[in-house]
Structures are given as structure tokens and as C-alpha cells.
Design a protein around this motif. Structure first.
Motif, PDB file in Angstrom:
ATOM      1  N   LYS A 432       0.860  -1.183   0.000  1.00  0.00           N
ATOM      2  CA  LYS A 432       0.000   0.000   0.000  1.00  0.00           C
ATOM      3  C   LYS A 432       0.898   1.236   0.000  1.00  0.00           C
ATOM      4  O   LYS A 432       1.786   1.364   0.852  1.00  0.00           O
ATOM      5  CB  LYS A 432      -0.908   0.032   1.235  1.00  0.00           C
ATOM      6  N   GLY A 433       0.663   2.140  -0.950  1.00  0.00           N
ATOM      7  CA  GLY A 433       1.528   3.307  -1.080  1.00  0.00           C
ATOM      8  C   GLY A 433       1.474   4.209   0.133  1.00  0.00           C
ATOM      9  O   GLY A 433       0.445   4.348   0.797  1.00  0.00           O
ATOM     10  N   HIS A 434       2.623   4.816   0.446  1.00  0.00           N
ATOM     11  CA  HIS A 434       2.705   5.730   1.585  1.00  0.00           C
ATOM     12  C   HIS A 434       2.358   7.161   1.202  1.00  0.00           C
ATOM     13  O   HIS A 434       1.897   7.934   2.027  1.00  0.00           O
ATOM     14  CB  HIS A 434       4.101   5.675   2.199  1.00  0.00           C
ATOM     15  N   GLY A 435       2.599   7.518  -0.076  1.00  0.00           N
ATOM     16  CA  GLY A 435       2.224   8.847  -0.561  1.00  0.00           C
ATOM     17  C   GLY A 435       2.917   9.976   0.159  1.00  0.00           C
ATOM     18  O   GLY A 435       2.328  11.030   0.402  1.00  0.00           O
ATOM     19  N   GLY A 440       4.298  11.434  -4.802  1.00  0.00           N
ATOM     20  CA  GLY A 440       3.320  10.471  -4.302  1.00  0.00           C
ATOM     21  C   GLY A 440       1.934  11.042  -4.138  1.00  0.00           C
ATOM     22  O   GLY A 440       1.128  10.502  -3.372  1.00  0.00           O
ATOM     23  N   ASP A 441       1.614  12.118  -4.831  1.00  0.00           N
ATOM     24  CA  ASP A 441       0.293  12.737  -4.724  1.00  0.00           C
ATOM     25  C   ASP A 441      -0.806  11.738  -5.087  1.00  0.00           C
ATOM     26  O   ASP A 441      -0.737  11.073  -6.123  1.00  0.00           O
ATOM     27  CB  ASP A 441       0.229  13.953  -5.654  1.00  0.00           C
ATOM     28  N   SER A 442      -1.809  11.629  -4.223  1.00  0.00           N
ATOM     29  CA  SER A 442      -2.962  10.730  -4.401  1.00  0.00           C
ATOM     30  C   SER A 442      -2.552   9.257  -4.417  1.00  0.00           C
ATOM     31  O   SER A 442      -3.304   8.413  -4.890  1.00  0.00           O
ATOM     32  CB  SER A 442      -3.714  11.051  -5.706  1.00  0.00           C
ATOM     33  N   GLY A 443      -1.360   8.946  -3.877  1.00  0.00           N
ATOM     34  CA  GLY A 443      -0.898   7.566  -3.914  1.00  0.00           C
ATOM     35  C   GLY A 443      -0.886   6.871  -2.579  1.00  0.00           C
ATOM     36  O   GLY A 443      -0.323   5.788  -2.457  1.00  0.00           O
ATOM     37  N   SER A 449       0.361   6.201  -7.847  1.00  0.00           N
ATOM     38  CA  SER A 449       1.550   7.004  -8.153  1.00  0.00           C
ATOM     39  C   SER A 449       2.507   6.235  -9.050  1.00  0.00           C
ATOM     40  O   SER A 449       3.068   6.785 -10.005  1.00  0.00           O
ATOM     41  CB  SER A 449       2.254   7.403  -6.854  1.00  0.00           C
ATOM     42  N   GLN A 450       2.702   4.947  -8.752  1.00  0.00           N
ATOM     43  CA  GLN A 450       3.579   4.139  -9.602  1.00  0.00           C
ATOM     44  C   GLN A 450       3.023   4.026 -11.016  1.00  0.00           C
ATOM     45  O   GLN A 450       3.767   4.143 -12.002  1.00  0.00           O
ATOM     46  CB  GLN A 450       3.752   2.735  -9.011  1.00  0.00           C
ATOM     47  N   LEU A 451       1.704   3.826 -11.119  1.00  0.00           N
ATOM     48  CA  LEU A 451       1.082   3.726 -12.438  1.00  0.00           C
ATOM     49  C   LEU A 451       1.183   5.048 -13.183  1.00  0.00           C
ATOM     50  O   LEU A 451       1.466   5.090 -14.390  1.00  0.00           O
ATOM     51  CB  LEU A 451      -0.378   3.307 -12.283  1.00  0.00           C
ATOM     52  N   ARG A 452       0.981   6.138 -12.469  1.00  0.00           N
ATOM     53  CA  ARG A 452       1.018   7.470 -13.099  1.00  0.00           C
ATOM     54  C   ARG A 452       2.378   7.748 -13.718  1.00  0.00           C
ATOM     55  O   ARG A 452       2.479   8.158 -14.888  1.00  0.00           O
ATOM     56  CB  ARG A 452       0.681   8.519 -12.032  1.00  0.00           C
ATOM     57  N   TYR A 453       3.466   7.522 -12.949  1.00  0.00           N
ATOM     58  CA  TYR A 453       4.792   7.851 -13.460  1.00  0.00           C
ATOM     59  C   TYR A 453       5.311   6.795 -14.429  1.00  0.00           C
ATOM     60  O   TYR A 453       6.159   7.102 -15.275  1.00  0.00           O
ATOM     61  CB  TYR A 453       5.761   8.062 -12.296  1.00  0.00           C
ATOM     62  N   LEU A 497     -10.996  12.464 -10.970  1.00  0.00           N
ATOM     63  CA  LEU A 497      -9.879  12.995 -10.197  1.00  0.00           C
ATOM     64  C   LEU A 497      -8.781  13.477 -11.139  1.00  0.00           C
ATOM     65  O   LEU A 497      -8.513  12.850 -12.176  1.00  0.00           O
ATOM     66  CB  LEU A 497      -9.326  11.921  -9.267  1.00  0.00           C
ATOM     67  N   PRO A 498      -8.112  14.580 -10.820  1.00  0.00           N
ATOM     68  CA  PRO A 498      -7.076  15.096 -11.724  1.00  0.00           C
ATOM     69  C   PRO A 498      -6.001  14.076 -12.057  1.00  0.00           C
ATOM     70  O   PRO A 498      -5.537  14.002 -13.200  1.00  0.00           O
ATOM     71  CB  PRO A 498      -6.502  16.288 -10.937  1.00  0.00           C
ATOM     72  N   VAL A 499      -5.579  13.267 -11.075  1.00  0.00           N
ATOM     73  CA  VAL A 499      -4.535  12.276 -11.330  1.00  0.00           C
ATOM     74  C   VAL A 499      -5.030  11.232 -12.323  1.00  0.00           C
ATOM     75  O   VAL A 499      -4.312  10.844 -13.260  1.00  0.00           O
ATOM     76  CB  VAL A 499      -4.099  11.615 -10.012  1.00  0.00           C
TER      77      VAL A 499
END
Length: 894
Positions: A432-435, A440-443, A449-453, A497-499
Motif C-alpha cells: 500500500k503506497g505511503h504517498g 506520491g500525490d494521491s498515492g 503514483s507508480q502507475l502514473r509515473y 480525479l485530476p490524477v
């Protein structure tokens, strides 16, 4: 004469003043009495233990000037001068409230003299000056004063130190220091002064950053010089011109010094927290230099090679020997160092070829790609740290990897990214992401976050247009993977959501890059349901342009996906047409912002290469039942309005010479240009939408006359239809203008051809203007006919009212005058007789149609309809009912 000098010296013992001592030192008769001079100077110090009066500062400056001239041959003056300088560390004394304003120039001059003394040959005097300036600038002592005296305020002291520019003299005196303690005192004073922008700019004006950097290479047993110098550089970066600091530190000498100090600190990192903090501060200064001066010699000095070694140390497959003196722990400072090294390498990669060659040789990309994978247990970093480093690496690779494609492919970068994307989309798993970080925004609590980047990195690789990368992605099944992710995101409850909007746009853009040049990939895109998905995105985001959440970018990405993944493949185009995709694009064209209309028009023009699409375009109706011709005419008028093209009433041509030229193009004029440089007339084609509007109208065939369009639209479409002729005429006008400016005359046949061509275009414009006039006249005639019909209706309405009035008057006449009733009855009977149908034959008998003895002039039947009794005549207890008919037998009137 000697006796007179001695007598004067005896007077000083009882009453010593600065002016008198100055005169004694200057007096040619007493100028060699050094011992007495020293005693007099010490007496001045004793008499002014609480500080100098403001009104005495002018004399003090004269004394400093006189003594400084003798220092090189009379070192005995150093000690008393140091005492006097030490007294200048105290605030000056004022006798009146106005003394601060009155004697401010004398204070500035005194401080300037302190700076001059610091640039002398005496280290002892330099150290005293440094301490005095620091104390005067920042300390306010609390000792008793004589009655009537007050100390100058600390703010006054600080302001005059800045105005005096003493910081400039102090920084110039640093290279002159031979003693370690004196140099340290000078740097500490500069550290204090550099906390303000004014002093920082003074220091930088004489190359202060480079001078301070040079001190880093000097002997420094306890790192005190190093700590102080680094603090000064930080102050200069924060309070002065960062670009000026970076430019002064970007020389080969400075970079070499920074490299040596940083490498030394890296080896000594395990000696304490302060060393690690100092090491990180040094690295951040180097990062600012790399960002502000990309051409700084990090490669030439070998600093980049060392940075690559440190950045990849202890990473997977780094190849570093376990006996290396470097040791990284989970300590916060080591973690920050790792992040700073990655960011610095990313900045240096912008330098281009030399830096990239070093990165490739040191296999930096392989080390960074070791973080591109599922978040599993790591021996060096805890899960939160590894996640933050992983996201930072993904962000940095988006910049580095497109410049190192060969290394990226050798390290199987696409495979690593796709595996990470698959891991991000798995629903099972304990991670589970710590964000925690910026990336790590919204992660927090998920893998977004990993998927986004990962998607951002994949998009960065595909955007370069390298077919090797897109082919490799296609062979690994990227199209069905991305479509499945896109469907899941589209159906998500939080898809706005923006992300998530950013991720969906990235997926669409990646798909566009992969499918753009290959027909088979477009078929796969259509076969996996990509067309229906893209149309759903187009429909959903039409009304969300101004939401500010990223819908605008998502709609652009969806439109681009249609252009790249649909257009060009007949089978996929048919699916798109069957799903009413053309109608959706035209709906978007009607409401989208101006900066997007050109993109949508380009998609429509290419789609109309398919003959089936033309019928869809022509049959479209927008809001207000607007036809496509009206929409295109409106876009044309708006475009020409932005270009300030002169037009007449309702869009007619304002002239027959160059009718398409706007204000900007006309101001450019005609100038001789190189052969391969496009002229303004050609450049204009790519700078606005008129060419695309013309192309789309050509696809439809200009069959707009039967559509019942407004005259304004038809007038505009006349210009659109002649666009190519008018643009050709503009080019010939430019040819003629260039020949005239160059002083060239074509041969007679060519000149005649040029004249005929220009005349033909003039005639074409005149013909268009004539057609526009006919359309306006036709509309005017239609308007007049409509007006006439309107008046006819009004006339008929008035005639009906007059007939009703006559009928009512006649009715009143017949009911109120029996004679009139008889006359009306007789006329009725006569009319029936003359019609020849007063009797109807039934068999052999004749029956009368009239009822005898009836004294009315109407044809009566056996039934009569009467209205319901009015409500006001009924009692309150009767429930109102609707009108009804009551049938009664007709009573015969005798």
C-alpha cells in the motif's frame, strides 16, 4: 624646533584629541617620534572606551589615513590601530537626535576606511577589522554612558554598513589572509553580512563567490572554514543573483575544488551528522550550478563520472566492489543525498552529448532501471524510502531515457515498465503506497503514483517517434493492456480525479504513438473495443472544458487518438462512422475552444477521405438546427476577424486585390527571400484554419445552395469556394513584388503571362463580388416579398374585422326593426329561387325546404344548442360543471 614639538606633545598628555594627534603625526618636526605617537594613539583609545562621537568621525578618518600611510615602514602603529579599530565595534555616540542624519556620510567613510585597513598587509589588523565590523553590524552593547550621550541604533548601523560597501573590501581581503584564524574571522563576518540582498550583491560584484570557493581548497583541520564558506555560498544563492553565483562558480577551477571537497566529504560521511549535512549542502550547491549553467565543466573535470559512481553505489547490478569505503545507511541524510544525486544527474543530462556519453559509459541508466519494478523488500531502504526513490527515478527517467535509447533497450526498459504497470493494476498484493513525497500525490494506500509515473515514462519514450520502441511495445501486447486499463479507469467512480484524468490522457497519447504508422495496430485497436471507448471519452468531456481538472487535455488526447489510431484504416473508420463518431466530432467543433478547432478540423478532413463519411458530415445538425455549412462559415468569419481581414457588409469582399490578406500579413510587406524560405502567403496557410475549412468544403462538394442557408453564410462560402484561386493570386502578387524590389524585369512573354495571371485573379475576385451582390439582392427581394405577405395578412385581418362588424350591425337591424327583417327574408327567398334549388325532388313529389310561418332569416333544424347556466346564477351548494349541451325540440313560431 624640536623643543616646540616636545612642548606640544606635553600638552597632549593633558588634553588628547584625535585632531591634535593627527597633526603631531603629520608634523615634520615630530613625525619621527614613533613612541610618543603610539602613546598618544593609546591615550585616544583610553579616552574613548565607550565609543567615538559622531562629530569626531571625520578626524578619525584623517587619523586612519595618516597611520595607514606609515604602516608599511612603521609596524609599531599596528597595535594602537587595532585598539582604535576595536573601539569601532561599538556603536557611535550621538549628542543630538539629529546627529544620525547629519553625520551619516562620516559613518560611511569610517566604515570604508575599515575596509581599506583590512586590505593592508597586517593579518592582525585584518582580524580586528573583521570582528569590529561584525560587532558593529549585529551587536548592541549595554554599558553606561556620560549624561547627554546616546548610542546609534542597530538598524542605523546595519543600514550604513550596507551603504558603505565594506563587504566588498572584506571579501577582497580574504585571499590576503595568511593566518588560519584571521581567515576564519573574515569568513564569519562575510557570513553575517551576506544575510541581506544588498551585501550579497556587493560581495558578488567583486567575484565573491569564486573567492569564497577558493578557500575550500585551503588547509582546514576542523572543517570550520568549510562550514563557513558553504554557508556564505548558500546566503549568496538565497539573497543575491543566483545566475551570477552560478556563473562565478562554473569555472574549471571552482568545479575542480567542489569535486575534491565533495569526494572527501563522501569518504568521511561516517564521521558524524554534521559531515553528512555539509556533504548534502555541497551537493545542492552543485545542483544549482548545473541547473543555472548547463555548460559548467562537470564532464571536463571528471566530476560527473564521480557523481555517477555515487548515484549508482549499492544499487542492483552496480558492479561496485564491496570493499569500497563508501557506506550508505537508512539515515535521513543518506536518503536525501541519494535523491539529490538523481536530480543532479537529470539536470546534467541536459548538457547533451558529452554528459550522455559519460552516463552511458558508467551504466547509470541500468542502475536507475533497477528501481523500475514491483515494490518488494529492499535490503538498503525501508518501503517508504524505496517508494519515494522509485517515483523519483521514474520521473527522472522520463528525461534521461529518451536521450539514451540504446541503453534503455539493452536494459529491456519497455519490459520493466510493462511489468510494473501490470503490477500496479493487480488488485491483490500487500503493498500500500505511503504517498509521502511530492511525486506520491494521491498515492497513499494504493499504487496510483507508480502507475502514473510509469505511464508518463512510457509516453516520454513513445513521443520521440522511435519505431524500434513502438514496435517492441506492440510485440509485448501494449495495446490490449492499455485499453483494459483505460476501460477500468473510465468505469471508475473517481475517474474525474485530476490524477486519473492525467493517466487516461497519457494512455490515449501512448496508444496514438503506437498505432500511428501501422495499419495492423489500428485494426487491433478497433478489435479490442478502442473505438467505442474513445467515442465515449469524446462524448463525456464536451461540456467540461473549463473545469480546470484536466478534461481539456483528455479531450485533446482522445481527438488525437482518433486521428492516429482510427483514421487511415477503412475497417476501423467504418466502426467509427457506425458509432456516429462524425456527429460527435462536429458537436465538439461547435463548442470547443479556438485552440482546439484546428485539430478537430484536421481529423474531419482526413476522415472525409472515406466517401462514407461525407454523408455523415452533410447530414449533421447542431444546436439550433445548424447545418455544417453554417458552422464552417461561422468559423471562417471568426478566423478572418482575428486576422483583421477587411470585409464589407455581411462578409462581402472589400476589394479585388489580395482579398485574403490580413493586417499582420500586409504589414510584413513583400521582401526578397531565400529559395527555401516560405513567403508570408504560404506561411499564412499553416497559421490559421482557412485551408482546412476549404479542404473540408471541397470534400463535400460545395453543395450548399440547396440547404436554405442564411445569406451571410452563403456570401462567406463564396469566398471559401474561391480560396485556392485567391491564395494563388497572393503568391503571384508576391512574385511580382519581389521582382520589382530586386530591379528585375521578366522577358516580354513572361511579363505578359504574369500580367494575364494577375488580371485573371482580379476578374475572379470581381466575379465572386458579383455573385455575392446577387445573393444580397436575392435576399433583399425575399425580404421585400416577406414584408408584402406580412402586410397582406394584416390587411386580411382588418377586412375580417370589418365584415364581422357589418354582420353584427345587420343582425341588430333585423332584430330591432321588423321591416328590415321582412326585407332580409324576401332577399333570402329570392336568392333561393334564383339558385334553382329551392325544392328537392324525391320520386315524383316535390318537398319544400322552408318551414312556413318562420320569421327568422336562418336555416333552422330540429335541435338547438344552448350554453350552460352561468355560475353566478347558481347557488353556492351546486358543484361547477363543464359546459354541456341541452337538446330541446324547436318551437314553431307562428
Amino acid at each position: 624646533m624640536a623643543e616646540e614639538g616636545l612642548a606640544e606633545m606635553d600638552k597632549i598628555k593633558s588634553s588628547v584629541t584625535i585632531q591634535k594627534v593627527t597633526n603631531i603625526i603629520k608634523n615634520k618636526h615630530t613625525s619621527e617620534m614613533i613612541e610618543r605617537h603610539v602613546k598618544a594613539l593609546k591615550k585616544i583609545s583610553q579616552n574613548n572606551k565607550t565609543g567615538f562621537l559622531l562629530r569626531e568621525l571625520y578626524n578619525l578618518c584623517q587619523l586612519f589615513s595618516t597611520c595607514s600611510e606609515r604602516l608599511h615602514r612603521t609596524p609599531e602603529y599596528i597595535e594602537p590601530l587595532c585598539q582604535l579599530v576595536e573601539l569601532c565595534s561599538l556603536p557611535f555616540l550621538k549628542e543630538k537626535m539629529s546627529d544620525e542624519n547629519t553625520y551619516a556620510p562620516q559613518v560611511i567613510e569610517t566604515l570604508s576606511w575599515l575596509g581599506r585597513l583590512a586590505k593592508g598587509k597586517s593579518d592582525t589588523l585584518r582580524g580586528r577589522v573583521a570582528k569590529a565590523v561584525a560587532a558593529f553590524y549585529s551587536e548592541q552593547p549595554n554599558h553606561a554612558l556620560k549624561q547627554g550621550l546616546q548610542m546609534t541604533k542597530l538598524t542605523f548601523n546595519a543600514a550604513l554598513v550596507e551603504r558603505s560597501g565594506v563587504a566588498t573590501s572584506l571579501v577582497e581581503a580574504v585571499p590576503l589572509c595568511a593566518d588560519y584564524r584571521v581567515r576564519l574571522d573574515m569568513l564569519r563576518t562575510l557570513q553575517l553580512l551576506s544575510s541581506t540582498p544588498t551585501n550579497s550583491n556587493h560581495i558578488l560584484s567583486v567575484g565573491g563567490a569564486q573567492i569564497v570557493c577558493d578557500t575550500l581548497s585551503l588547509h582546514d583541520p576542523d572543517h570550520q572554514l568549510l562550514f563557513t564558506s558553504v554557508e556564505i555560498l548558500w546566503n549568496l544563492l538565497e539573497n543575491g543573483s543566483q545566475l551570477q553565483v552560478a556563473s562565478q562558480l562554473s569555472s574549471i577551477d571552482c568545479i575542480s575544488i567542489l569535486k575534491g571537497v565533495f569526494c572527501e566529504l563522501m569518504v568521511e560521511s561516517d564521521k558524524g551528522l554534521q559531515n553528512r549535512q555539509l556533504r548534502n549542502d555541497m551537493l545542492m550547491i552543485c545542483s544549482r550550478i548545473a541547473q543555472l549553467c548547463p555548460d559548467a565543466p562537470f564532464v571536463e573535470t571528471g566530476f560527473l563520472k564521480e557523481l555517477c559512481y555515487f548515484a549508482s553505489f549499492s544499487d542492483e547490478s552496480s558492479g561496485h566492489h564491496p570493499s569500497s569505503p563508501l557506506r550508505f545507511t537508512r539515515d535521513h541524510e543518506d536518503f536525501e543525498l541519494k535523491k539529490a544525486l538523481i536530480c543532479l544527474l537529470t539536470s546534467l543530462a541536459s548538457n547533451g552529448g558529452p554528459a550522455l556519453r559519460v552516463l552511458s559509459k558508467e551504466k547509470t541508466l541500468r542502475s536507475l532501471l533497477s528501481y523500475v519494478g514491483p515494490n518488494e523488500s529492499n535490503s538498503q531502504w525501508n518501503p517508504a524510502q524505496f517508494e519515494e526513490l522509485q517515483l523519483l527515478v521514474l520521473s527522472s527517467l522520463a528525461t534521461l531515457a529518451p536521450q539514451c535509447v540504446e541503453d534503455y533497450m539493452l536494459c529491456q526498459g519497455n519490459t520493466r515498465i510493462l511489468l510494473l504497470i501490470e503490477w500496479c493494476t493487480q488488485e491483490h498484493g500487500t503493498f500500500k503506497g505511503h504517498g509521502n513525497s511530492f511525486h506520491g500525490d494521491s498515492g497513499r494506500g494504493n499504487r496510483l503514483s507508480q502507475l502514473r509515473y510509469s505511464l508518463r515514462l512510457l509516453l516520454s519514450m513513445c513521443s520521440g517517434g522511435d519505431e524500434m520502441i513502438t514496435r517492441d511495445l506492440h510485440e509485448q501486447g501494449v495495446i490490449p493492456l492499455l485499453i483494459s486499463i483505460l476501460k477500468r479507469l473510465f468505469e471508475s467512480d473517481q475517474s474525474n480525479l485530476p490524477v486519473l484524468l492525467e493517466m487516461q490522457a497519457d494512455i490515449l497519447l501512448i496508444t496514438s504513438s503506437v498505432c500511428e504508422v501501422d495499419m495492423h495496430r489500428k485494426e487491433l485497436f478497433g478489435g479490442y473495443g478502442g473505438v467505442a471507448l474513445v467515442i465515449n471519452y469524446l462524448k463525456r468531456d464536451i461540456g467540461n472544458f473549463g473545469s480546470g481538472l484536466g478534461h481539456h487535455r483528455l479531450l485533446l488526447a482522445a481527438t488525437d487518438c482518433v486521428w492516429c489510431a482510427v483514421v487511415g484504416n477503412p475497417m476501423v473508420e467504418d466502426i467509427f462512422l457506425e458509432s456516429e463518431g462524425i456527429f460527435v466530432l462536429l458537436d465538439i467543433l461547435q463548442v470547443c475552444p479556438v485552440n482546439m478547432q484546428s485539430l478537430v478540423l484536421g481529423v474531419l478532413v482526413d476522415l472525409c477521405e472515406n466517401p462514407k463519411a461525407i454523408a455523415h458530415v452533410v447530414s449533421w445538425r447542431g444546436s439550433g438546427d445548424k447545418a455544417v455549412w453554417s458552422l464552417l462559415a461561422e468559423l471562417w468569419r471568426r478566423e478572418e476577424g482575428d486576422m483583421e481581414v477587411p470585409r464589407g457588409t455581411i462578409g462581402t469582399l472589400a476589394g479585388t486585390s489580395q482579398p485574403l490578406m490580413g493586417v499582420e500579413q500586409s504589414t510584413c510587406g513583400v521582401a526578397p527571400l531565400p529559395t527555401l524560405t516560405p513567403s508570408p502567403a504560404i506561411t499564412d496557410i499553416t497559421e490559421n484554419m482557412r485551408a482546412k475549412i476549404y479542404a473540408l468544403c471541397c470534400k463535400m462538394g460545395f453543395q450548399y445552395t440547396m440547404e436554405g442557408l442564411p445569406t451571410e453564410d452563403r456570401v462567406t462560402l463564396c469566398i471559401v469556394e474561391s480560396y485556392l484561386d485567391f491564395k494563388s493570386g497572393e503568391v503571384w502578387y508576391e512574385v511580382a513584388g519581389e521582382l520589382a524590389q530586386e530591379g528585375l524585369r521578366p522577358v516580354t512573354p513572361d511579363q505578359e503571362c504574369l500580367t494575364n495571371i494577375l488580371q485573371t485573379h482580379e476578374e475572379k475576385a470581381e466575379e465572386t463580388l458579383r455573385i455575392q451582390g446577387e445573393l444580397i439582392d436575392e435576399q433583399k427581394k425575399c425580404d421585400e416579398d416577406d414584408e408584402h405577405q406580412f402586410y397582406v395578412k394584416i390587411n386580411q385581418s382588418h377586412q375580417g374585422e370589418e365584415k364581422a362588424k357589418r354582420d353584427f350591425t345587420d343582425f341588430l337591424q333585423r332584430t330591432s326593426n321588423y321591416k328590415s327583417l321582412q326585407e332580409a327574408k324576401q332577399k333570402q327567398i329570392s336568392a333561393l329561387d334564383s339558385s334553382g334549388r329551392s325544392n328537392v325532388a324525391i320520386g315524383n313529389q316535390f318537398h319544400s325546404l322552408d318551414q312556413p310561418g318562420l320569421n327568422v332569416t336562418t336555416f333552422c333544424g330540429r335541435h338547438v344548442s344552448i350554453a350552460t347556466t352561468p355560475m353566478k346564477l347558481l347557488t353556492e351548494n351546486i358543484v361547477p360543471t363543464s359546459p354541456r349541451h341541452v337538446t330541446e325540440h324547436t318551437a314553431h313560431m307562428s
